[in-house]
Design a protein around this motif. Structure first.
Motif, mmCIF file in Angstrom:
data_model
loop_
_atom_site.group_PDB
_atom_site.id
_atom_site.type_symbol
_atom_site.label_atom_id
_atom_site.label_comp_id
_atom_site.label_asym_id
_atom_site.label_seq_id
_atom_site.Cartn_x
_atom_site.Cartn_y
_atom_site.Cartn_z
ATOM 1 N N GLU A 72 106.795 23.570 -6.138
ATOM 2 C CA GLU A 72 107.163 24.275 -4.914
ATOM 3 C C GLU A 72 108.487 25.001 -5.066
ATOM 4 O OE1 GLU A 72 105.188 24.688 -2.638
ATOM 5 O OE2 GLU A 72 103.719 23.111 -2.970
ATOM 6 N N HIS A 73 108.543 26.196 -4.512
ATOM 7 C CA HIS A 73 109.789 26.937 -4.395
ATOM 8 C C HIS A 73 110.333 26.663 -2.998
ATOM 9 C CE1 HIS A 73 112.511 30.428 -5.012
ATOM 10 N NE2 HIS A 73 112.402 30.532 -3.698
ATOM 11 N N ASP A 96 110.971 15.768 -7.733
ATOM 12 C CA ASP A 96 111.342 16.074 -9.116
ATOM 13 C C ASP A 96 111.940 17.469 -9.183
ATOM 14 O OD1 ASP A 96 110.210 13.653 -9.871
ATOM 15 O OD2 ASP A 96 108.247 14.569 -10.248
ATOM 16 N N HIS A 97 113.120 17.588 -9.761
ATOM 17 C CA HIS A 97 113.746 18.895 -9.944
ATOM 18 C C HIS A 97 113.292 19.458 -11.280
ATOM 19 C CE1 HIS A 97 117.645 21.491 -10.114
ATOM 20 N NE2 HIS A 97 116.569 22.189 -9.799
ATOM 21 N N LEU A 98 112.587 20.580 -11.251
ATOM 22 C CA LEU A 98 112.010 21.166 -12.454
ATOM 23 C C LEU A 98 112.901 22.242 -13.054
ATOM 24 C CD1 LEU A 98 108.343 21.505 -11.181
ATOM 25 C CD2 LEU A 98 109.397 19.595 -12.394
ATOM 26 N N GLY A 99 114.054 22.467 -12.441
ATOM 27 C CA GLY A 99 114.951 23.507 -12.926
ATOM 28 C C GLY A 99 115.005 24.676 -11.959
ATOM 29 N N ASP A 154 115.180 26.781 -8.827
ATOM 30 C CA ASP A 154 114.799 26.444 -7.453
ATOM 31 C C ASP A 154 113.366 25.921 -7.393
ATOM 32 O OD1 ASP A 154 113.441 28.727 -8.044
ATOM 33 O OD2 ASP A 154 114.227 29.928 -6.381
ATOM 34 N N ARG A 155 112.909 25.317 -8.489
ATOM 35 C CA ARG A 155 111.547 24.765 -8.559
ATOM 36 C C ARG A 155 111.620 23.243 -8.486
ATOM 37 N NH1 ARG A 155 110.063 25.472 -13.458
ATOM 38 N NH2 ARG A 155 107.885 24.880 -13.157
ATOM 39 N N TYR A 156 110.792 22.686 -7.598
ATOM 40 C CA TYR A 156 110.731 21.249 -7.379
ATOM 41 C C TYR A 156 109.277 20.824 -7.287
ATOM 42 C CZ TYR A 156 115.657 21.686 -6.113
ATOM 43 O OH TYR A 156 116.988 21.955 -6.127
ATOM 44 N N ARG A 157 109.036 19.543 -7.540
ATOM 45 C CA ARG A 157 107.677 19.008 -7.408
ATOM 46 C C ARG A 157 107.740 17.683 -6.669
ATOM 47 N NH1 ARG A 157 105.554 18.425 -12.845
ATOM 48 N NH2 ARG A 157 106.901 16.581 -12.954
ATOM 49 N N VAL A 158 106.843 17.529 -5.682
ATOM 50 C CA VAL A 158 106.701 16.244 -5.006
ATOM 51 C C VAL A 158 105.664 15.432 -5.783
ATOM 52 C CG1 VAL A 158 106.191 15.084 -2.840
ATOM 53 C CG2 VAL A 158 107.166 17.383 -2.798
ATOM 54 N N PRO A 159 106.017 14.247 -6.304
ATOM 55 C CA PRO A 159 105.035 13.426 -7.021
ATOM 56 C C PRO A 159 103.784 13.187 -6.168
ATOM 57 C CG PRO A 159 107.225 12.513 -7.289
ATOM 58 C CD PRO A 159 107.343 13.611 -6.264
#
Length: 573
Positions: free
Chosen positions: A523-524, A547-550, A552-557
């Motif tokens: 998600e952005h 989870d911070h993917l780098g 402004d990209r994040y992921r909700v487990p």
């Protein structure tokens, strides 16, 4: 270093005795003013800190840390901490029969002793620390006498005991060592007379009688039992057990690791990488049920042979804050496990923690700190130096911990999750790995080990795989289905996520439910008021719910996302 104000020195002492670790402002206030500080204490503390920064100069080593302060210096830069370390090394060498190594450590500790500790430093903690260090100094001198007698340096032992008796006339162990030294030097009448004098003085000044050790020695000298008297001060007793000096830890080698986790699958990369430890403590993080404790235990068993002085396991109760053990109680328990006698347990939490770290510095011990509540709890317990090592697990990233090796734990690989499903209930299920419904079940479980194990138990109870798959698909709250009856935070993903989200602020919880309603894996983040976005994002990342993917990209487990949707349907915002 001279101070214009005695309390300013107490502030520096309080920070130095926690070298490299954060000290909360309220702890510093109690350190200097005691349990009932005046209203002006906080303001005065800020003044002292400002003045200390000027005195210490550049480069700056006194830092503001969250709601407190940190003096960023090494243990070797603080004489009291280094002295503790050498005393423990001396005791450990003695308990292992390494007398020459013991002498070397005694000499190093003695070089650091320049008289009464913490001179001109005021405050209750300084007073307690002075008493503790003086007790350790006395224990070290007693140890030196025993080592001198063991190596037949009797004349030196007599001289040392003469000085000790003058300084500590009512210490029974000193009296026993003095009489033993005189006896070994052939001065039998003097040896008996010293014990008679000690017995009379003890009765007149304290109204008590000597203990069994003094009485037994007196009888041995009367009967001429030379062998018994001579071996009373050797590194080993007559039955071969290791003996240690008064106030020094016994040679204890704890083996506290839980059994290897049954049915452990996957994690080959993590296990291989962590089985070659670096100097830094390992911190394994992730949300509830992801397998942190299992990996830590598996790796600890792989590493155990490299730590011959023992393995310690501490459950810190972070998954349920109400079950977090008091630090004082926890440290007492572990100091006893390391051989410290009950009578020698330090008084304050800081003294206990310092003794704990000092003992670990003198040994090769592996410490597992499981289910840590926060960084402050862990900081007190991490071993210093490179002789001992630590593995930490937590549902928080513990971002304020410095100099650690973080290992964010992802979900299992799909193939590993399928193997866990087939064998996760103890008896392998008669279901082929290639069955597409097996792949569907582990996908619904988010490849999270705890959820997969719960599914394995339910699948074993079902009539068919198809029946269970339909039940899982149609259940209104499949996370509830995958939770055991007791539904506690350690055995249920649902309970674990509920516990974690209860600690979130309102903006962070709102952001979690908002992100969970989206379909994509990555998600952005956009559309959130800018003043709340960084704080809420950081809070979710710190809690391992995002989870911070780098960039402004994040992921909700996966399971966190599904739990967030349940919250949305329940009306939580």
């Amino acid at each position: 270093m001279q101070f214009d104000r005695p309390r300013q020195g107490a502030v520096l002492a309080g920070l130095a005795l926690r070298a490299g670790r954060p000290v909360r402002q309220d702890e510093l206030v109690r350190t200097v003013w005691g349990q009932e500080p005046p209203p002006s204490a906080t303001g005065n503390l800020h003044t002292y800190i400002s003045e200390l920064r000027k005195i210490l100069g550049e480069p700056q080593v006194l830092h503001t840390d969250r709601d407190g302060y940190r003096l960023d210096v090494r243990v070797e830069d603080v004489d009291a901490l280094e002295f503790d370390s050498w005393v423990d090394r001396a005791a450990h060498a003695w308990s292992g029969g390494a007398v020459e190594t013991c002498f070397d450590a005694v000499d190093r500790a003695t070089e650091l002793w320049t008289g009464a500790p913490l001179p001109e430093i005021a405050g209750p903690v300084a007073d307690a620390e002075r008493r503790r260090l003086e007790d350790r100094w006395l224990a070290l001198r007693k140890l030196r006498v025993q080592a001198l007698l063991t190596t037949s340096q009797v004349a030196e032992a007599v001289a040392e005991c003469t000085s000790l008796t003058h300084a500590y006339p009512l210490d029974e162990r000193v009296a026993v060592l003095h009489s033993t030294s005189l006896y070994r030097a052939g001065q039998v009448a003097e040896a008996l007379g010293k014990l008679d004098t000690f017995r009379r003085r003890l009765r007149e000044e304290t109204g008590t009688q000597p203990g069994a050790e003094a009485d037994e020695l007196y009888e041995q000298m009367l009967t001429g039992d030379v062998d018994t008297v001579s071996t009373a001060t050797s590194p080993s007793t007559s039955d071969g057990r290791s003996a240690t000096p008064d106030s020094s830890p016994r040679a204890v080698r704890p083996a506290q690791l839980p059994h290897r986790p049954w049915g452990f699958v996957g994690r080959e990369h993590e296990t291989a990488e962590l089985s070659h430890p670096a100097d830094l403590p390992i911190v394994i993080t992730g949300h509830a049920g992801i397998g942190k404790s299992a990996l830590a235990c598996q790796v600890a068993h792989e590493l155990a042979p490299r730590f011959p002085d023992g393995q310690l396991y501490l459950s810190l109760g972070g998954s349920e804050r109400t079950s977090v053990p008091p630090m004082s109680e926890l440290l007492d328990h572990q100091l006893l496990n390391l051989g410290v006698h009950t009578d020698d347990l330090p008084g304050t939490v800081e003294q206990k923690a310092a003794r704990w770290r000092s003992l670990l510095t003198a040994r090769r011990v592996l410490v597992v700190l499981d289910d840590a509540a926060d960084a402050e709890q862990v900081a007190r317990l991490l071993p210093e130096g490179t002789t001992s090592a630590a593995i930490v697990t937590s549902r928080s990233r513990l971002s304020t911990l410095d100099k650690v090796r973080r290992v964010p734990l992802p979900a299992l690989e799909p193939d590993a999750a399928k193997r866990l499903l087939i064998g996760g209930c103890g008896t392998p299920l008669d279901v082929p790995l290639s069955d597409p419904r097996v792949a569907r079940i582990v996908e619904v479980c988010g490849y999270v080990p705890l959820a997969v194990r719960a599914a394995a138990v339910l699948l074993a109870e079902a009539d068919t795989v198809r029946q269970f798959t339909l039940r899982l698909r149609n259940h209104e709250n499949f996370l509830e289905l995958l939770s055991p009856g007791d539904n506690d935070s350690e055995s249920s993903v649902l309970a674990g996520l509920e516990h974690t989200t209860r600690t979130l602020s309102a903006p962070a919880l709102a952001l979690l439910t908002r992100l969970s309603s989206r379909i994509g894996e990555e998600e952005h983040i956009a559309g959130l008021p800018r003043e709340h976005e960084p704080v809420a994002l950081a809070e979710l990342v710190e809690s391992c719910l995002l989870d911070h993917l780098g960039g402004d990209r994040y992921r909700v487990p996966a399971l966190v996302r599904r739990y967030g949707r349940l919250l949305t349907r329940a009306g939580t915002r």
